[in-house]
Structures are given as structure tokens and as C-alpha cells.
Design an enzyme around this catalytic site. Structure first.
Site, PDB file in Angstrom:
ATOM      1  N   CYS A   1      66.583  87.057 -35.142  1.00 32.18           N
ATOM      2  CA  CYS A   1      67.669  88.321 -33.777  1.00 32.18           C
ATOM      3  C   CYS A   1      67.161  89.595 -34.253  1.00 32.18           C
ATOM      4  CB  CYS A   1      68.656  88.363 -34.647  1.00 32.18           C
ATOM      5  SG  CYS A   1      69.789  89.468 -33.831  1.00 32.18           S
TER       6      CYS A   1
ATOM      7  N   CYS B   1      69.213  92.100 -35.297  1.00 35.90           N
ATOM      8  CA  CYS B   1      70.560  92.702 -36.498  1.00 35.90           C
ATOM      9  C   CYS B   1      69.715  92.959 -37.217  1.00 35.90           C
ATOM     10  CB  CYS B   1      70.524  90.926 -36.336  1.00 35.90           C
ATOM     11  SG  CYS B   1      71.559  89.782 -35.562  1.00 35.90           S
TER      12      CYS B   1
END
Length: 280
Positions: free
Chosen positions: A128, A131
């Protein structure tokens, strides 16, 4: 003139300072000895090549193939693996109050043992991008708030647990504390980091909650227990039923008293009165 005298005597002084054996510089041997003692020529593979090496034999080993030199040794492979493991972005900048969750049981126990401490659960994925970009700021918040416990849940390693907890958007955060249980849950990125700041300011660790730690909600615990992919067992606690003296103290409410029914008053005429009095 000096060179002619030396040749006439039959001796030759080598460049290294050694005197040659007299009588050997004649005919064909003279050329062979000169070739042997010539410091500027060495025979390699049937051909003469110039070199600065003064005397002696030159040994050449077997030629190594390029493919063999490219093969890495086991020690080098282990070093490469260790280096790749140390470069994982979610392990950089970790603070003492940050820890990665290993299982569903670990998550439940961590929340129950946190007591009145504020706990922030960070759901992330190695692939991600949001993230990864948000991770340095989360580490900064953890450093500024040492009383807050940050728990990391890797979505790739615990997909089944995240599915049971209804986590479908990343990055995702949940705040827990004490008897209050879950405080809030939301998803944010670098652009919406204000959500995280506001939630952290609202639920500061200086607040307290009275009562035992709740941890996950009842529905979440039942969902984890029903998931066959997880090693977690949970049985719903039965509701306590009063017995003995406690049951005797329970007084049933008295039914409401209704007003007594009144007989309707009938006005009798003169004719009806005569019938009643005569007994008809």
C-alpha cells in the site's frame, strides 16, 4: 673495443651480475643462451612477448570462466537476504511503544492487558503506497506520545482476521481504551492526516475510564471465533441469573386497582313501583 675483448675471452656478464660459463657462446648455442638470458622476451604459448621480468619461468593457471565467478556463495546469499529483510519500510523508525501483532489471540490479549491505556491499532499492507507514505508520521506521533500503545496489523499476513473485523480500506485505524472499548475508527492518508491528529487530541491518555477493560466488541469476538482460519476460541458469557436470597428480594409489582363497578341507578315510574310492591 671492450665488448670485443669480452667476446674473445668467451665469457658474458648477465644483467643480473652472474658470469656465464666460458666456451658456451659458440655457434647455435650462443643464440639459445642469449634467448634464455634476454630479459626483454618471454616465450608464452609458442610466441615471444616482451616483458620487464628478468629471468625465471612464468606460470599461468587455468583460465576461470565468467559464469563461475558470478555464482554467489551461501554466505553472500544469507547476507543479501538479511539486508533485504532489514530494509522493510514498516520496520523503520519503530518506537518502543510500537509492536506488530502476530495473531488474533495476540490482538485480543494486547487490548485486554492494556488496562486504561490508549491503544491505536494500525492496519496496513506492504504493497500500500498510502500506508508507506504515512508510516514516518505515525512513528513521529508514537515518539511524541510514549503513553500510547501502537499495534500494527499486517493485512497480507492476517487477511482472514481483518475480514472478520470488517477492515476493507487501508490505511485504517481504530482507537481503544479501558472500559470504553472502541472509541473511533477511520481511514486516513497524508492528505487527511488531520483526522488522526483530532482523534489523538480528543482521546488523550490523561483521561480515564472506570471498570474492566472491554477490548474488542462482542460481535467482533464472535466473528473471530466463528472464523475457521484463526486459532481463537471464544464462548459468549451467559447472563447472570439471580438465585436464592437475591431472587426473594425481587418483589413483583402489584396490579393496578380498578374502581369498583357501580350499579346503574334506574328511576322507576309510579306504575313500576306498584308492580314491585305487589310482588309481580
Amino acid at each position: 673495443m671492450a665488448a670485443a675483448q669480452v667476446v674473445a675471452k668467451g665469457s658474458v656478464v648477465s644483467p643480473c651480475g652472474n658470469r656465464a660459463v666460458p666456451g658456451l657462446l659458440g655457434g647455435r648455442r650462443r643464440g639459445a643462451v642469449a634467448a634464455r638470458m634476454a630479459p626483454s622476451a618471454v616465450r608464452i604459448g609458442g610466441s615471444w612477448r616482451k616483458t620487464a621480468f628478468l629471468g625465471g619461468r612464468v606460470a599461468f593457471g587455468p583460465r576461470r570462466s565468467r559464469s563461475a565467478s558470478r555464482v554467489a556463495s551461501p554466505v553472500q546469499m544469507n547476507m543479501n537476504l538479511a539486508l533485504a529483510k532489514s530494509l522493510r519500510w514498516w520496520e523503520k523508525g519503530l518506537q518502543p511503544n510500537m509492536r506488530e501483532i502476530e495473531s488474533a489471540q495476540d490482538l485480543v490479549d494486547s487490548l485486554n492487558n492494556a488496562g486504561d491505556r490508549l491503544v491505536i491499532v494500525d492496519f496496513f499492507s506492504p504493497g500500500c503506497g498510502g500506508c508507506r507514505a504515512l508510516h514516518p508520521k505515525i512513528c513521529q506521533f508514537a515518539e511524541q506520545n510514549p503513553d500510547v500503545l501502537f499495534l500494527q496489523v499486517n493485512h497480507e499476513d492476517h487477511k482472514s482476521m481483518c475480514y472478520s473485523l470488517h477492515v476493507h480500506v487501508l490505511p485504517f485505524f481504530r482507537f481503544y481504551r479501558g472500559a470504553q472499548g472502541r472509541l473511533c475508527s477511520f481511514s486516513c492518508t497524508n492528505a487527511t492526516i488531520k483526522k488522526f491528529k483530532d482523534a489523538l487530541a480528543k482521546h488523550k491518555p490523561d483521561r480515564c475510564s472506570i471498570g474492566p477493560t472491554r477490548g474488542l466488541e462482542e460481535s467482533e469476538l464472535l466473528a473471530l471465533a466463528a472464523n475457521k482460519d484463526l486459532q481463537f476460541t471464544y464462548t459468549k458469557k451467559p447472563e447472570p441469573i439471580p438465585s436464592g436470597d437475591a431472587a426473594a428480594e425481587v418483589i413483583a409489582p402489584e396490579p393496578a386497582k380498578l374502581p369498583a363497578a357501580t350499579k346503574p341507578v334506574v328511576k322507576l315510574g309510579s306504575e313500576e313501583r306498584s308492580l314491585v310492591s305487589s310482588g309481580r
